[in-house]
Design a protein around this motif. Structure first.
Motif: not given
Length: 586
Positions: A259-277
């Motif tokens: 669950n912790e790994l999933t949460t961390s991956i989701q946070k990083l993916n959300n950050r990457n989406l923001f950076l790409k935009r």
């Protein structure tokens, strides 16, 4: 034998009883008016008190419990050759205290260590009375067997219903009770009546099941089989799954880690989406940034025929230089930002890949292993399914064996009838003596003797009673003659048991003689006294003073010599309890 009945309250009218005839009379005083009634003097109350001393439950509809809550009733009685005095308090109905020699009694009483009081608990008291008065075994009573409280009402009848038939003592009395009780009292094999009732129950159950199936209340065999197949498949699947189930000791910890790994991956993916935009916007800005056209202003003025001074041209040149500087600086800034964003995207992507790989390993463990509580849950679910499956199989087996059971029941009934016929013939001497006793009693009352009729079932039909009892007396359509059937039957029973040193008292209320010809009443009392004196039993009966047939007694019989207690309707203190009361309506 009951020697004396009394109470701890002096208002109660104590009564002493003897062998032979004992009469309790309700007198109507000359000064009584039409509003006075002998129905409340205590005749029925005394019978209920006798029942209370003999183990009946305390009932507010039978005794004025609230008015006598401090009372204790005493009964001087002979049991198995021992004379004892028992006492039973209204406030402590579950205990029967005993005074006297109890050494010969088949059940020993208990002794209170603090007070030294000797007593029986109510259940033990009833067992003792069953042994002493009827020869019942002391074993625990079971269904469809004779019990003391089921037999004693034939000897102490109370209430209108008790005088409607010799073989029952209350309305709607169950058939098996009538069968078992009268078979026992007459010396027949009452166990045949018990076996017969058990067969009836089984036949009724089979019939009910068949009816339920035919009316779709219960599933048919085909429906049950379909459900069984479905459930069997689930059970087999669950058993296989459990056989392959591996429990991981750190299952819960691995779940938290995943669950912790999933949460961390989701946070990083959300950050990457923001950076790409953000990167997309910056790249668009760099592409759209252009330096201003230097000749555009001068060309415009030349087309208008206006010559710009040198000073203005200089100012325009400086403005153009400044603007180019700003555009260049912005491009440099965006370039740096784009570089940093790309670098962060690269790092984040690598981190996501790493975390995803780590999570994959954890999830692999979770997929191939389970938690202990999960394993237990699966086991419980499987157990429930297995229980349902077994229940289904039993239902199917019941339906399959229904026809077979019906045939078996008929076969068992035929076998029972065979045993019954054999035992009935072997016990001929016993029931013939009962028939003779009834005949003698009826002959003492009428010119033509009556008959006690005992038949047995011989047709193999389960619904048929094992024994069929009846009594006949000429002119039996008369209400009075019908009551005398009960009198003759009861008198035969008490005479039979008293000769066996068992129960030796018989109690009849005034209802016993309602509608009976005065001559038969006189004959009945004289005959009961004669038999009682000869066999040593008591006949206790109740009369209203104006219904005593003094003119019909033979010489030198004097009924007054057998009156043990007189009650009156004029004053409350002349009644049995010393006061008048009203019982709740039934």
């Amino acid at each position: 034998m009951i020697n004396r009945i009394y109470a701890n309250d002096k208002r109660f009218k104590a009564i002493e009883l003897k062998a032979g005839l004992n009469v309790i009379v309700a007198d109507r005083q000359k000064e009584s008016d039409d509003k006075d009634s002998r129905n409340g003097v205590g005749k029925t109350t005394l019978i209920n008190i006798i029942h209370y001393c003999l183990g009946a439950d305390l009932n507010r509809k039978l005794l004025p419990v609230d008015e006598i809550e401090d009372w204790t009733f005493y009964c001087d009685i002979d049991l198995s050759g021992s004379n004892i005095v028992i006492s039973r308090a209204i406030s402590n109905a579950g205990v029967i205290e005993v005074v006297g020699d109890t050494s010969n009694l088949p059940i020993a009483p208990e002794v209170d260590e603090k007070t030294g009081v000797v007593f029986y608990k109510l259940s033990e008291w009833k067992k003792l009375l069953g042994i002493c008065l009827f020869g019942l075994k002391s074993a625990t009573e079971s269904k469809y067997t004779p019990t003391f409280r089921g037999l004693i009402p034939y000897f102490v009848r109370v209430g209108m219903d008790a005088y409607s038939s010799p073989f029952s003592y209350f309305r709607n009395q169950k058939s098996w009770q009538v069968q078992v009780s009268n078979a026992f009292l007459l010396g027949l094999n009452w166990k045949h009546a018990t076996d017969s009732q058990i067969l009836k129950d089984k036949a009724a159950a089979a019939k009910a099941l068949n009816t339920a199936i035919n009316t779709s209340i219960v599933q048919s065999k085909g429906e049950l089989e379909a459900e069984r197949v479905r459930l069997q498949r689930q059970v087999d699947s669950d058993e296989k799954m459990l056989s392959e189930f591996r429990v991981h000791p750190r299952y819960a910890e691995l779940q938290d880690q995943a669950n912790e790994l999933t949460t961390s991956i989701q946070k990083l993916n959300n950050r990457n989406l923001f950076l790409k935009r953000k990167l997309s916007r910056y790249e668009e800005s760099v592409a759209s940034e252009k330096a201003p056209d230097e000749s555009s202003v001068e060309s415009l003025y030349e087309e208008m025929g206006v010559q710009l001074p040198d000073s203005i041209k200089k100012s325009l040149t400086e403005a153009k230089d400044f603007h180019r500087s700003i555009v260049l600086n912005r491009k440099n800034f965006l370039s740096v930002e784009i570089t940093e964003i790309n670098q962060e995207l690269t790092v984040n992507t690598e981190e996501v890949d790493s975390l995803t790989s780590e999570r994959a390993e954890v999830m692999s463990l979770l997929r191939t292993h389970g938690a202990l509580d999960e394993f237990v849950k699966h086991q419980n679910d499987l157990s429930e399914k297995k229980a349902k499956l077994e229940a289904l199989k039993e239902k199917i087996a019941d339906i399959q064996s229904m026809t077979k059971k019906s045939k078996e029941l008929k076969s068992k009934r035929i076998a029972l009838d065979s045993r019954l016929a054999r035992d009935f013939e072997e016990s001929k001497g016993v029931w013939e003596k009962a028939i003779e006793g009834f005949n003698e009693n009826s002959l003492a009352l009428y010119n033509n003797p009556g008959n006690l009729i005992i038949n047995i079932s011989e047709n193999g039909i389960v619904k048929e009673n094992t024994y069929r009892f009846n009594v006949e007396i000429p002119r039996s359509n008369s209400e009075g003659v019908g009551r005398m059937k009960i009198f003759c039957y009861d008198l035969m029973l008490v005479n039979k048991f008293s000769q066996l040193n068992m129960i030796d008292f018989l109690v009849h209320d005034t209802t016993m003689f309602d509608g009976v010809d005065s001559r038969q009443v006189a004959h009945a009392l004289e005959h009961a006294n004669s038999m009682g004196q000869e066999s040593g039993f008591q006949y206790i009966c109740f009369f209203n003073s104006d219904s005593i047939p003094y003119e019909d007694f033979s010489e030198p019989f004097d009924l007054d010599g057998f009156i043990r207690l007189r009650l009156s309707d004029k004053r409350p203190e002349d009644s049995l309890l010393g006061f008048h009361f009203e019982l709740p309506r039934k």
